[in-house]
Design an enzyme around this catalytic site. Structure first.
Site, PDB file in Angstrom:
ATOM      1  CG  HIS A  57     -38.108 -14.254  -1.009  1.00 14.77           C
ATOM      2  ND1 HIS A  57     -39.322 -14.809  -1.343  1.00 14.77           N
ATOM      3  CD2 HIS A  57     -37.197 -15.248  -1.181  1.00 14.77           C
ATOM      4  CE1 HIS A  57     -39.157 -16.087  -1.670  1.00 14.77           C
ATOM      5  NE2 HIS A  57     -37.871 -16.379  -1.584  1.00 14.77           N
ATOM      6  CD  GLU A  58     -33.371 -14.770  -1.806  1.00 15.71           C
ATOM      7  OE1 GLU A  58     -33.040 -15.749  -1.115  1.00 15.71           O
ATOM      8  OE2 GLU A  58     -34.032 -14.874  -2.852  1.00 15.71           O
ATOM      9  CG  HIS A 116     -35.079 -18.116   1.969  1.00  9.06           C
ATOM     10  ND1 HIS A 116     -36.137 -18.956   2.185  1.00  9.06           N
ATOM     11  CD2 HIS A 116     -35.171 -17.748   0.653  1.00  9.06           C
ATOM     12  CE1 HIS A 116     -36.835 -19.092   1.069  1.00  9.06           C
ATOM     13  NE2 HIS A 116     -36.275 -18.359   0.127  1.00  9.06           N
TER      14      HIS A 116
HETATM   15  N1  ARG Z   1     -36.462 -16.915  -6.403  1.00  7.77           N
HETATM   16  C1  ARG Z   1     -35.797 -16.336  -5.307  1.00  7.77           C
HETATM   17  C2  ARG Z   1     -35.769 -17.308  -4.101  1.00  7.77           C
HETATM   18  O1  ARG Z   1     -36.393 -18.322  -4.106  1.00  7.77           O
HETATM   19  C3  ARG Z   1     -36.341 -14.957  -4.938  1.00  7.77           C
HETATM   20  C4  ARG Z   1     -37.763 -14.658  -5.212  1.00  7.77           C
HETATM   21  C5  ARG Z   1     -38.037 -13.193  -4.870  1.00  7.77           C
HETATM   22  N2  ARG Z   1     -39.269 -12.673  -5.425  1.00  7.77           N
HETATM   23  C6  ARG Z   1     -39.499 -11.374  -5.617  1.00  7.77           C
HETATM   24  N3  ARG Z   1     -40.664 -10.970  -6.061  1.00  7.77           N
HETATM   25  N4  ARG Z   1     -38.623 -10.458  -5.384  1.00  7.77           N
HETATM   26  O2  ARG Z   1     -35.106 -17.110  -3.117  1.00  7.77           O
HETATM   27 ZN    ZN Z   2     -36.901 -18.125  -1.808  1.00  4.56          ZN
END
Ligand code: ARG
Ligand code: ZN
Ligand code: CA
Length: 269
Positions: free
Chosen positions: A170-171, A174
């Site tokens: 996820h990161e 970004h």
């Molecule tokens: N809350 C974090 C973000 O917005 C990461 C979310 C990751 N979720 C997961 N299920 N690993 O960047």
């Molecule tokens: Zn995120």
């Protein structure tokens, strides 16, 4: 797509124990393995998506980015004392050049894709939106969400429900310019946000949703803002548990490829 680009990654365990190097290197390699699977749609749970994809308008095939990852083994910024040429670029207890405040960049790590593993006091991870490898930028991951499988000393251990390495997936999304699928709602996760209120993620094939989804919804998921499109809660850029996110869309994969192509073009001009 075009040729596959291999991205060497340096991993920095800020609170690790140097006696635990073998464990930490293995953990880092398992995180790399997760990224290679997720960014090429060869993760084993892509089968879950394939079984339900018919319910999702225009989204039969998942996104495949033309990138692979490996642990870097070249100590090209020779100033980093902990890195040994030919050994995995994994630092343990390294002090970032810009101090302890916000170690997203470090002059010694320019040219690497960097993962910094350090306690974030409740956050799972964070990343710049559109990060710069040339500047030594880093994706920052909490020790409870980095990697998968068995953990190492000092609490550097993946913990359920964030123990499948998907926080880094996820990161990194970004870092490669992807926004949340629910981007633009009032608080980036406001359950009362309404359709049409957000700016969206700028990607055509991710259905508009007003808010984030947490936990693990059953499939097929509810309608999105524009039925019969459904909420793409299983997308890596939503907020569900690791076990319940397992796909990028082709539009997201194309944006990742385009971002990396642009970075390479500017770096080698
Ligand atoms: N809350 C974090 C973000 O917005 C990461 C979310 C990751 N979720 C997961 N299920 N690993 O960047
Ligand atoms: Zn995120
Ligand atoms: Ca969209």
């Amino acid at each position: 797509g075009g040729a596959t680009i291999e991205i060497p990654v340096a991993v920095h365990f800020m609170t690790g124990n140097t006696n635990d190097r073998a464990c930490l290197e293995a953990l880092a390699q398992r995180q790399i393995d997760v990224l290679n699977a997720d960014y090429s749609a060869s993760n084993t749970d892509i089968s879950t998506w394939n079984a339900i994809a018919d319910n999702y308008v225009g989204l039969d095939a998942p996104g495949v980015a033309n990138i692979t990852f490996c642990l870097a083994t070249s100590n090209h910024p020779a100033a980093v004392p902990q890195l040994v040429e030919g050994q995995p670029a994994v630092t343990i207890g390294y002090n970032f050049a810009n101090g302890s405040g916000f170690p997203e960049t470090d002059v010694n790590f320019q040219g690497y894709m960097n993962f910094v593993v350090k306690p974030l006091n409740g956050l799972l991870g964070y990343s710049p939106l559109g990060g710069s490898v040339a500047n030594g930028a880093a994706v920052v991951i909490d020790p409870s969400t980095f990697g998968t499988g068995g953990g190492c000393a000092n609490g550097i251990a993946p913990s359920s429900p964030y123990n499948l390495g998907r926080t880094t997936t996820h990161e990194l999304g970004h870092f490669y310019s992807l926004r949340h699928t629910f981007n633009g709602d009032a608080t980036q996760g406001d359950p009362n946000a309404v359709c049409g209120s957000g700016t969206g993620d700028g990607i055509a094939d991710t259905p508009e949703v007003a808010s984030a989804t947490y936990g693990c919804p059953s499939n097929p998921t509810p309608f999105a803002c524009n039925a019969p499109e459904r909420r793409l809660t299983m997308n890596y850029m939503d907020y569900v548990n690791d076990a319940c996110m397992y796909m990028f869309t082709p539009g997201q994969a194309n944006q990742v490829d385009a971002y990396i192509a642009g970075v390479l073009a500017s770096a080698f001009k």
